[in-house]
Scaffold this motif. Structure first.
Motif, mmCIF file in Angstrom:
data_model
loop_
_atom_site.group_PDB
_atom_site.id
_atom_site.type_symbol
_atom_site.label_atom_id
_atom_site.label_comp_id
_atom_site.label_asym_id
_atom_site.label_seq_id
_atom_site.Cartn_x
_atom_site.Cartn_y
_atom_site.Cartn_z
ATOM 1 N N CYS A 18 -9.782 -39.942 4.441
ATOM 2 C CA CYS A 18 -10.021 -39.214 5.691
ATOM 3 C C CYS A 18 -8.726 -38.954 6.439
ATOM 4 C CB CYS A 18 -10.992 -39.987 6.581
ATOM 5 S SG CYS A 18 -12.677 -39.985 5.937
ATOM 6 N N GLY A 19 -8.701 -37.814 7.123
ATOM 7 C CA GLY A 19 -7.534 -37.457 7.919
ATOM 8 C C GLY A 19 -7.151 -36.007 7.711
ATOM 9 N N ALA A 20 -5.936 -35.686 8.145
ATOM 10 C CA ALA A 20 -5.411 -34.323 8.034
ATOM 11 C C ALA A 20 -4.423 -34.260 6.875
ATOM 12 C CB ALA A 20 -4.726 -33.930 9.335
ATOM 13 N N TRP A 21 -4.497 -33.160 6.117
ATOM 14 C CA TRP A 21 -3.676 -32.974 4.922
ATOM 15 C C TRP A 21 -3.045 -31.586 4.906
ATOM 16 C CZ3 TRP A 21 -3.346 -37.053 1.516
ATOM 17 C CH2 TRP A 21 -4.269 -38.082 1.711
ATOM 18 N N GLN A 22 -1.783 -31.500 4.509
ATOM 19 C CA GLN A 22 -1.143 -30.221 4.218
ATOM 20 C C GLN A 22 -1.507 -29.860 2.786
ATOM 21 O OE1 GLN A 22 0.495 -28.298 6.399
ATOM 22 N NE2 GLN A 22 0.105 -29.851 7.957
ATOM 23 N N VAL A 23 -1.834 -28.598 2.538
ATOM 24 C CA VAL A 23 -2.291 -28.175 1.218
ATOM 25 C C VAL A 23 -1.449 -27.014 0.708
ATOM 26 C CG1 VAL A 23 -4.264 -27.366 -0.140
ATOM 27 C CG2 VAL A 23 -4.661 -28.714 1.935
ATOM 28 N N LYS A 24 -1.069 -27.098 -0.566
ATOM 29 C CA LYS A 24 -0.471 -25.969 -1.277
ATOM 30 C C LYS A 24 -1.236 -25.809 -2.577
ATOM 31 C CE LYS A 24 4.160 -25.881 0.502
ATOM 32 N NZ LYS A 24 5.559 -25.657 0.196
ATOM 33 N N ARG A 25 -1.546 -24.550 -2.930
ATOM 34 C CA ARG A 25 -2.317 -24.301 -4.148
ATOM 35 C C ARG A 25 -1.719 -23.110 -4.884
ATOM 36 N NH1 ARG A 25 -7.103 -23.821 -1.984
ATOM 37 N NH2 ARG A 25 -7.418 -26.030 -2.287
ATOM 38 N N LYS A 26 -1.749 -23.207 -6.190
ATOM 39 C CA LYS A 26 -1.365 -22.099 -7.055
ATOM 40 C C LYS A 26 -2.566 -21.792 -7.933
ATOM 41 C CE LYS A 26 2.203 -20.832 -10.373
ATOM 42 N NZ LYS A 26 3.418 -21.316 -11.043
ATOM 43 N N VAL A 27 -2.958 -20.523 -7.986
ATOM 44 C CA VAL A 27 -4.100 -20.086 -8.793
ATOM 45 C C VAL A 27 -3.596 -19.044 -9.787
ATOM 46 C CG1 VAL A 27 -6.379 -19.002 -8.778
ATOM 47 C CG2 VAL A 27 -5.687 -20.461 -6.860
ATOM 48 N N ILE A 28 -3.893 -19.263 -11.055
ATOM 49 C CA ILE A 28 -3.540 -18.303 -12.097
ATOM 50 C C ILE A 28 -4.829 -17.659 -12.587
ATOM 51 C CG2 ILE A 28 -2.485 -17.955 -14.359
ATOM 52 C CD1 ILE A 28 -0.865 -20.558 -13.776
ATOM 53 N N ASP A 29 -4.966 -16.365 -12.318
ATOM 54 C CA ASP A 29 -6.130 -15.595 -12.755
ATOM 55 C C ASP A 29 -5.808 -15.055 -14.143
ATOM 56 O OD1 ASP A 29 -8.060 -13.634 -13.288
ATOM 57 O OD2 ASP A 29 -8.200 -13.046 -11.175
ATOM 58 N N HIS A 30 -6.381 -15.676 -15.166
ATOM 59 C CA HIS A 30 -6.068 -15.303 -16.546
ATOM 60 C C HIS A 30 -6.647 -13.942 -16.917
ATOM 61 C CE1 HIS A 30 -4.349 -19.241 -17.235
ATOM 62 N NE2 HIS A 30 -5.427 -19.761 -16.674
ATOM 63 N N ARG A 31 -7.709 -13.518 -16.271
ATOM 64 C CA ARG A 31 -8.290 -12.192 -16.540
ATOM 65 C C ARG A 31 -7.398 -11.079 -15.988
ATOM 66 N NH1 ARG A 31 -13.480 -12.246 -18.545
ATOM 67 N NH2 ARG A 31 -14.649 -14.135 -18.160
ATOM 68 N N ALA A 32 -6.952 -11.249 -14.754
ATOM 69 C CA ALA A 32 -6.164 -10.205 -14.098
ATOM 70 C C ALA A 32 -4.672 -10.327 -14.400
ATOM 71 C CB ALA A 32 -6.389 -10.259 -12.581
ATOM 72 N N GLY A 33 -4.263 -11.482 -14.945
ATOM 73 C CA GLY A 33 -2.840 -11.703 -15.181
ATOM 74 C C GLY A 33 -2.068 -11.843 -13.879
ATOM 75 N N ALA A 34 -2.712 -12.414 -12.865
ATOM 76 C CA ALA A 34 -2.104 -12.516 -11.541
ATOM 77 C C ALA A 34 -1.979 -13.983 -11.119
ATOM 78 C CB ALA A 34 -2.947 -11.759 -10.525
ATOM 79 N N ILE A 35 -1.051 -14.228 -10.201
ATOM 80 C CA ILE A 35 -0.858 -15.560 -9.628
ATOM 81 C C ILE A 35 -1.022 -15.440 -8.119
ATOM 82 C CG2 ILE A 35 0.750 -17.461 -9.264
ATOM 83 C CD1 ILE A 35 2.046 -16.714 -11.942
ATOM 84 N N TYR A 36 -1.821 -16.325 -7.555
ATOM 85 C CA TYR A 36 -2.078 -16.336 -6.125
ATOM 86 C C TYR A 36 -1.599 -17.654 -5.543
ATOM 87 C CZ TYR A 36 -5.402 -12.933 -7.998
ATOM 88 O OH TYR A 36 -5.977 -11.908 -8.687
ATOM 89 N N GLY A 37 -1.258 -17.635 -4.265
ATOM 90 C CA GLY A 37 -0.828 -18.852 -3.592
ATOM 91 C C GLY A 37 -1.662 -19.110 -2.351
ATOM 92 N N PHE A 38 -1.830 -20.369 -2.024
ATOM 93 C CA PHE A 38 -2.552 -20.765 -0.818
ATOM 94 C C PHE A 38 -1.728 -21.824 -0.117
ATOM 95 C CE2 PHE A 38 -5.204 -23.844 1.382
ATOM 96 C CZ PHE A 38 -6.006 -23.043 2.177
ATOM 97 N N THR A 39 -1.604 -21.712 1.193
ATOM 98 C CA THR A 39 -1.035 -22.775 2.014
ATOM 99 C C THR A 39 -1.955 -22.966 3.205
ATOM 100 O OG1 THR A 39 0.365 -21.220 3.230
ATOM 101 C CG2 THR A 39 1.375 -22.368 1.370
ATOM 102 N N GLY A 40 -2.157 -24.209 3.575
ATOM 103 C CA GLY A 40 -3.046 -24.459 4.694
ATOM 104 C C GLY A 40 -3.148 -25.925 5.026
ATOM 105 N N ARG A 41 -4.258 -26.255 5.627
ATOM 106 C CA ARG A 41 -4.507 -27.609 6.123
ATOM 107 C C ARG A 41 -5.946 -27.976 5.805
ATOM 108 N NH1 ARG A 41 -1.779 -30.559 10.134
ATOM 109 N NH2 ARG A 41 -3.109 -31.958 11.343
ATOM 110 N N ALA A 42 -6.143 -29.208 5.402
ATOM 111 C CA ALA A 42 -7.487 -29.737 5.158
ATOM 112 C C ALA A 42 -7.743 -30.877 6.131
ATOM 113 C CB ALA A 42 -7.628 -30.227 3.725
ATOM 114 N N ILE A 43 -8.951 -30.923 6.648
ATOM 115 C CA ILE A 43 -9.404 -32.039 7.477
ATOM 116 C C ILE A 43 -10.561 -32.690 6.728
ATOM 117 C CG2 ILE A 43 -10.412 -32.751 9.678
ATOM 118 C CD1 ILE A 43 -7.565 -31.670 9.965
#
Length: 142
Positions: A18-43
């Protein structure tokens, strides 16, 4: 990115996760051949996981939200969709694998709880609707 200075944990419980978390995510879409990024916060509370941030999709930046209900029980935490349907169940431990079938799409996940201040969530998703990989890094917010 994981802070190895904190002591590794053998078990986690509501007090540790429990608590507050900094989040970074990398998503690789194998169908589209694309890479996406996410930055945010989780509670995370004893009843809720809520993540908010920005998803970079090419030149576009979109607001993103992910919410789950949580049910801490003996030896596990059940992760539920907002509707109450179960997504996955995590047992108490530093490393675990989970699977979830969503229609015809199979989600295979891995959770690595490095210590009380850092954890990683990884997914490989295969099916007729989706084919992607994602890796998320969570570091306790200060």
């Amino acid at each position: 990115m994981l802070d190895r200075s904190s002591q590794a944990i053998e078990k986690f419980d509501a007090k540790i996760i429990c608590g507050a978390w900094q989040v970074k995510r990398k998503v690789i879409d194998h169908r589209a051949g694309a890479i996406y990024g996410f930055t945010g916060r989780a509670i995370i509370t004893t009843e809720l996981f809520e993540e908010r941030g920005e998803m970079s999709v090419g030149a576009n930046v979109l607001q993103a939200v992910r919410t789950y209900r949580l049910a801490f029980e003996d030896g596990a935490v059940r992760v539920l969709y907002p509707s109450g349907n179960e997504f996955v169940s995590l047992r108490y431990g530093p490393s675990q694998r989970v699977s979830h079938l969503c229609g015809s799409d199979l989600y295979n996940g891995r959770f690595l709880f490095e210590n009380s201040n850092a954890w990683v969530e990884a997914w490989r998703v295969h099916g007729p609707q989706k084919r992607y990989s994602s890796m998320s890094w969570y570091v306790r917010a200060v």
